[in-house]
Design a protein around this motif. Sequence first.
Motif, PDB file in Angstrom:
ATOM      1  N   HIS A   1       0.860  -1.176   0.000  1.00 56.66           N
ATOM      2  CA  HIS A   1       0.000   0.000   0.000  1.00 56.66           C
ATOM      3  C   HIS A   1       0.900   1.230   0.000  1.00 56.66           C
ATOM      4  CE1 HIS A   1      -3.173   2.796   0.964  1.00 56.66           C
ATOM      5  NE2 HIS A   1      -2.468   3.214   1.994  1.00 56.66           N
ATOM      6  N   ASP A   2       0.831   2.011  -1.059  1.00 52.64           N
ATOM      7  CA  ASP A   2       1.645   3.219  -1.178  1.00 52.64           C
ATOM      8  C   ASP A   2       0.874   4.383  -0.561  1.00 52.64           C
ATOM      9  OD1 ASP A   2       2.996   5.515  -1.992  1.00 52.64           O
ATOM     10  OD2 ASP A   2       3.453   4.709  -3.981  1.00 52.64           O
ATOM     11  N   PRO A   3       1.356   4.986   0.503  1.00 55.91           N
ATOM     12  CA  PRO A   3       0.626   6.066   1.159  1.00 55.91           C
ATOM     13  C   PRO A   3       0.742   7.417   0.453  1.00 55.91           C
ATOM     14  CG  PRO A   3       2.675   5.675   2.314  1.00 55.91           C
ATOM     15  CD  PRO A   3       2.582   4.627   1.225  1.00 55.91           C
TER      16      PRO A   3
ATOM     17  N   HIS B   1      -1.101   6.941  -5.880  1.00 54.79           N
ATOM     18  CA  HIS B   1      -2.001   5.897  -6.367  1.00 54.79           C
ATOM     19  C   HIS B   1      -1.823   5.767  -7.870  1.00 54.79           C
ATOM     20  CE1 HIS B   1      -5.745   4.183  -7.935  1.00 54.79           C
ATOM     21  NE2 HIS B   1      -5.664   3.436  -6.852  1.00 54.79           N
TER      22      HIS B   1
END
Length: 141
Positions: A2-4, A7
């Motif tokens: 999960h890339d914070p 996106h």
Amino acid sequence: MHDPHCHSSSIAVDRPAETVFEIMAEGLSQGRWTLGSYDRRELEPGLFVGTSLFSGKETYVRLHVDRPRLMVDYDVGPSLETMRFRNMSRVIPGPVLNMEADRCVVTLLSWRMADQSEAAWLQTATSHEAEMFLIKGLVER
């Protein structure tokens, strides 16, 4: 993972890259698929305003087109004064990815602002994923 911070959404399209790039690089055409700035009008060359289908408010967009690289940077904001870089699209020609020449992959990237709420970030990510199918449908018709 999960890339914070960023996106990405991508989709394979059954059209040549140059054809698909036109809908990513032309602001009025983009207003046919972008949910956050729909039904656009051009204010001046490269500067557009449309209506958010979520809030009903106007969203301003300035396109920075890099035709040789099939890339577009998008400055976005609720007013001219608050516009800033938020999104980028890139069209990858099929042969680069060992696909046929009449196919390509469209990718849309969006970066999260430090003060953006989790709900607003989720709306951005979800809408960009849905927009991939709108782009595919528009260019494959």
